[in-house]
Design an enzyme around this catalytic site. Structure first.
Site, PDB file in Angstrom:
ATOM      1  N   ALA A  76     -19.539  19.341 -22.639  1.00  0.00           N
ATOM      2  CA  ALA A  76     -18.957  20.817 -23.809  1.00  0.00           C
ATOM      3  C   ALA A  76     -17.992  21.648 -23.920  1.00  0.00           C
ATOM      4  O   ALA A  76     -17.760  21.848 -25.372  1.00  0.00           O
ATOM      5  CB  ALA A  76     -19.495  20.212 -24.888  1.00  0.00           C
ATOM      6  N   ASP A 130     -27.218  21.994 -16.032  1.00  0.00           N
ATOM      7  CA  ASP A 130     -26.570  20.666 -15.664  1.00  0.00           C
ATOM      8  C   ASP A 130     -27.534  19.522 -15.849  1.00  0.00           C
ATOM      9  O   ASP A 130     -28.127  19.315 -16.595  1.00  0.00           O
ATOM     10  CB  ASP A 130     -26.953  20.731 -13.797  1.00  0.00           C
ATOM     11  CG  ASP A 130     -26.499  19.747 -12.478  1.00  0.00           C
ATOM     12  OD1 ASP A 130     -25.637  20.333 -12.141  1.00  0.00           O
ATOM     13  OD2 ASP A 130     -26.665  18.750 -13.363  1.00  0.00           O
ATOM     14  N   TYR A 141     -13.397   9.337  -6.994  1.00  0.00           N
ATOM     15  CA  TYR A 141     -13.369   9.669  -7.815  1.00  0.00           C
ATOM     16  C   TYR A 141     -13.178   8.763  -9.318  1.00  0.00           C
ATOM     17  O   TYR A 141     -13.832   8.153  -9.610  1.00  0.00           O
ATOM     18  CB  TYR A 141     -11.973  10.578  -8.978  1.00  0.00           C
ATOM     19  CG  TYR A 141     -12.483  11.010  -9.892  1.00  0.00           C
ATOM     20  CD1 TYR A 141     -12.962  11.277 -10.207  1.00  0.00           C
ATOM     21  CD2 TYR A 141     -11.041  10.149 -10.615  1.00  0.00           C
ATOM     22  CE1 TYR A 141     -12.781  11.336 -12.046  1.00  0.00           C
ATOM     23  CE2 TYR A 141     -11.052  10.641 -12.236  1.00  0.00           C
ATOM     24  CZ  TYR A 141     -11.986  11.346 -12.043  1.00  0.00           C
ATOM     25  OH  TYR A 141     -11.687  10.957 -14.144  1.00  0.00           O
ATOM     26  N   GLY A 197      -4.606  19.806 -20.848  1.00  0.00           N
ATOM     27  CA  GLY A 197      -5.111  20.772 -21.506  1.00  0.00           C
ATOM     28  C   GLY A 197      -6.486  21.116 -21.134  1.00  0.00           C
ATOM     29  O   GLY A 197      -7.379  21.413 -22.791  1.00  0.00           O
ATOM     30  N   PHE A 235      -9.218  20.217 -16.156  1.00  0.00           N
ATOM     31  CA  PHE A 235      -9.617  18.278 -14.939  1.00  0.00           C
ATOM     32  C   PHE A 235      -9.143  18.917 -14.061  1.00  0.00           C
ATOM     33  O   PHE A 235      -9.424  18.618 -12.704  1.00  0.00           O
ATOM     34  CB  PHE A 235      -9.517  17.651 -15.890  1.00  0.00           C
ATOM     35  CG  PHE A 235      -9.580  16.115 -14.846  1.00  0.00           C
ATOM     36  CD1 PHE A 235     -10.626  15.286 -14.544  1.00  0.00           C
ATOM     37  CD2 PHE A 235      -8.310  15.663 -14.092  1.00  0.00           C
ATOM     38  CE1 PHE A 235     -10.462  14.607 -13.500  1.00  0.00           C
ATOM     39  CE2 PHE A 235      -8.488  14.558 -13.379  1.00  0.00           C
ATOM     40  CZ  PHE A 235      -9.447  13.842 -13.178  1.00  0.00           C
TER      41      PHE A 235
HETATM   42  P1  NDP Z   1     -12.993  19.145 -18.650  1.00  0.00           P
HETATM   43  O1  NDP Z   1     -12.984  20.068 -16.859  1.00  0.00           O
HETATM   44  O2  NDP Z   1     -12.245  20.168 -18.916  1.00  0.00           O
HETATM   45  O3  NDP Z   1     -14.896  19.278 -18.965  1.00  0.00           O
HETATM   46  C1  NDP Z   1     -15.218  19.220 -17.691  1.00  0.00           C
HETATM   47  C2  NDP Z   1     -16.577  19.022 -18.394  1.00  0.00           C
HETATM   48  O4  NDP Z   1     -17.861  18.381 -17.983  1.00  0.00           O
HETATM   49  C3  NDP Z   1     -16.687  20.771 -18.166  1.00  0.00           C
HETATM   50  O5  NDP Z   1     -17.868  20.947 -20.491  1.00  0.00           O
HETATM   51  C4  NDP Z   1     -18.159  20.955 -17.396  1.00  0.00           C
HETATM   52  O6  NDP Z   1     -18.694  21.972 -18.129  1.00  0.00           O
HETATM   53  C5  NDP Z   1     -19.015  19.599 -17.667  1.00  0.00           C
HETATM   54  N1  NDP Z   1     -19.514  19.268 -16.131  1.00  0.00           N
HETATM   55  C6  NDP Z   1     -18.907  19.225 -15.174  1.00  0.00           C
HETATM   56  N2  NDP Z   1     -20.127  19.131 -14.088  1.00  0.00           N
HETATM   57  C7  NDP Z   1     -21.215  19.582 -14.936  1.00  0.00           C
HETATM   58  C8  NDP Z   1     -21.998  18.951 -14.483  1.00  0.00           C
HETATM   59  N3  NDP Z   1     -23.090  18.444 -13.324  1.00  0.00           N
HETATM   60  N4  NDP Z   1     -23.401  19.472 -15.683  1.00  0.00           N
HETATM   61  C9  NDP Z   1     -23.171  19.032 -17.101  1.00  0.00           C
HETATM   62  N5  NDP Z   1     -21.617  19.403 -17.562  1.00  0.00           N
HETATM   63  C10 NDP Z   1     -20.814  19.401 -16.447  1.00  0.00           C
HETATM   64  O7  NDP Z   1     -12.398  17.751 -17.982  1.00  0.00           O
HETATM   65  P2  NDP Z   1     -12.364  16.768 -19.126  1.00  0.00           P
HETATM   66  O8  NDP Z   1     -13.052  17.160 -20.852  1.00  0.00           O
HETATM   67  O9  NDP Z   1     -10.535  16.461 -19.555  1.00  0.00           O
HETATM   68  O10 NDP Z   1     -12.578  15.509 -18.504  1.00  0.00           O
HETATM   69  C11 NDP Z   1     -14.248  15.636 -19.716  1.00  0.00           C
HETATM   70  C12 NDP Z   1     -14.008  13.437 -18.940  1.00  0.00           C
HETATM   71  O11 NDP Z   1     -13.210  12.880 -19.069  1.00  0.00           O
HETATM   72  C13 NDP Z   1     -14.532  13.338 -17.421  1.00  0.00           C
HETATM   73  O12 NDP Z   1     -15.688  12.964 -17.066  1.00  0.00           O
HETATM   74  C14 NDP Z   1     -13.109  12.957 -16.824  1.00  0.00           C
HETATM   75  O13 NDP Z   1     -13.698  12.668 -15.445  1.00  0.00           O
HETATM   76  C15 NDP Z   1     -12.510  12.564 -17.958  1.00  0.00           C
HETATM   77  N6  NDP Z   1     -11.088  12.244 -18.285  1.00  0.00           N
HETATM   78  C16 NDP Z   1     -10.422  12.983 -17.682  1.00  0.00           C
HETATM   79  C17 NDP Z   1      -9.089  12.891 -17.464  1.00  0.00           C
HETATM   80  C18 NDP Z   1      -7.977  14.029 -18.102  1.00  0.00           C
HETATM   81  O14 NDP Z   1      -6.592  13.943 -17.032  1.00  0.00           O
HETATM   82  N7  NDP Z   1      -8.633  15.322 -18.137  1.00  0.00           N
HETATM   83  C19 NDP Z   1      -9.172  11.345 -17.703  1.00  0.00           C
HETATM   84  C20 NDP Z   1      -9.640   9.967 -17.577  1.00  0.00           C
HETATM   85  C21 NDP Z   1     -10.877  10.835 -17.758  1.00  0.00           C
HETATM   86  P3  NDP Z   1     -19.610  23.159 -16.939  1.00  0.00           P
HETATM   87  O15 NDP Z   1     -18.325  23.099 -16.056  1.00  0.00           O
HETATM   88  O16 NDP Z   1     -19.520  24.384 -18.786  1.00  0.00           O
HETATM   89  O17 NDP Z   1     -20.694  22.589 -16.486  1.00  0.00           O
HETATM   90  C1  8X3 Z   2      -8.466  11.032 -14.730  1.00  0.00           C
HETATM   91  C2  8X3 Z   2      -7.132  10.471 -14.670  1.00  0.00           C
HETATM   92  O1  8X3 Z   2      -4.787   9.194 -13.667  1.00  0.00           O
HETATM   93  O2  8X3 Z   2      -6.268  11.786 -13.138  1.00  0.00           O
HETATM   94  O3  8X3 Z   2      -9.714  10.545 -15.132  1.00  0.00           O
HETATM   95  O4  8X3 Z   2      -7.282   9.271 -12.424  1.00  0.00           O
HETATM   96  S1  8X3 Z   2      -6.174   9.608 -13.258  1.00  0.00           S
END
Ligand code: NDP
Ligand code: 8X3
Length: 247
Positions: A8, A55, A145, A180, A183
């Site tokens: 979050a 974590d 992934y 935004g 990721f």
């Molecule tokens: P972000 O990198 O902005 O968010 C990821 C979040 O996960 C951060 O809050 C990070 O916080 C937390 N996180 C990562 N590793 C850990 C860990 N080991 N323990 C606890 N928290 C963790 O990316 P998104 O918001 O884009 O991604 C969120 C989800 O959506 C992911 O599962 C991603 O695979 C998925 N997703 C994203 C897409 C995209 O294109 N953006 C598309 C499809 C799916 P912190 O580093 O503070 O721990």
């Molecule tokens: C994130 C979307 O297309 O980069 O899960 O794999 S993509």
């Protein structure tokens, strides 16, 4: 509702926290970066009843931090996750593969295993997993992934099979290209320009779009379960098979 959101501190997780609080619900937020969570908690006010800097793998710590609230969670959003690298499989760092499997699979099942018995006990709850289109469609560099997200999809469907008689909903959200968030910066190991270029002229999804979709799934009448929700921007589509011709 009381909503527990992992990951979050940025992106989807942050947008979902804002959406649920805006609509009058309470949230518990988890991520590793405490400063980010503290800032968000300040912004959200009293509806953010707890932040947990941990974590996803540190289950003992998470259980202790949740305390009595653990039995009150109505919606668990397993959102924490990451992609590392976009190289062809033979060039990938095994540590990156291990990290993705650990966070996206092991972390997700550990949190689910912790919370689920309490939902079963009260015969109500909703587990929303954040999968990806990468769990359905292969692409260059998607290797591990995509495989972790295929696990998330099938785990979600299998949970449905176990929970069909226990009044617990399970949903797998499968977003495509979404800007935004952090990721791509994480995926490209801090290369912000590369991350920016990926979204250039694509009009990608944004975290608020995912938050709206998740909120919709979570607030539908109780007899409705959205099993899977695949979401792409209009500028993205699945483009079929690739054939390599030798010269
Ligand atoms: P972000 O990198 O902005 O968010 C990821 C979040 O996960 C951060 O809050 C990070 O916080 C937390 N996180 C990562 N590793 C850990 C860990 N080991 N323990 C606890 N928290 C963790 O990316 P998104 O918001 O884009 O991604 C969120 C989800 O959506 C992911 O599962 C991603 O695979 C998925 N997703 C994203 C897409 C995209 O294109 N953006 C598309 C499809 C799916 P912190 O580093 O503070 O721990
Ligand atoms: C994130 C979307 O297309 O980069 O899960 O794999 S993509």
């Amino acid at each position: 509702m009381l909503v527990f959101i992992t990951g979050a501190s940025s992106g989807f997780g942050e947008a979902m926290a804002k959406k649920f609080v805006l609509e009058g619900h309470e949230v518990i937020l988890l991520a590793r970066r405490l400063e980010k969570l503290e800032k968000l908690q300040q912004e959200l006010g009293s509806k953010c009843i707890k932040i947990i800097a941990s974590d996803v793998m540190d289950i003992k710590n998470i259980k202790q931090a949740l305390g009595d609230e653990i039995s009150k969670i109505d919606v668990l959003i397993n959102n924490a996750g990451l992609a590392l690298g976009i190289e062809s499989a033979e060039e990938c760092d095994i540590k990156d593969w291990e990290n993705m499997v650990t966070t996206n699979i092991l972390g997700l099942i550990k949190i689910t295993h912790l919370i689920l018995p309490f939902m079963v006990e009260k015969q109500s709850g909703h587990i929303i997993n954040i999968g990806s289109i990468a769990g359905s469609y292969p692409y260059y560099g998607g290797n591990v992934y995509g495989a972790t997200k295929a696990f998330v999809k099938q785990f979600s469907l299998n949970l449905r099979a176990d929970l069909v008689d226990k009044n617990i909903r399970v949903t797998n959200i499968e977003p495509g290209l979404c800007g935004g968030s952090e990721f791509s910066i994480v995926r490209f190991k801090g290369d912000e320009q590369k991350a920016k270029d990926l979204y250039k002229n694509t009009n990608p999804l944004m975290p608020q779009d995912i938050a709206e979709s998740v909120y919709w799934c979570a607030t539908l009448p109780a007899h409705i379960n959205i099993n899977r929700l695949e979401i792409m921007p209009t500028t993205q589509a699945s483009a079929g098979l690739k054939v390599h011709k030798k010269l």
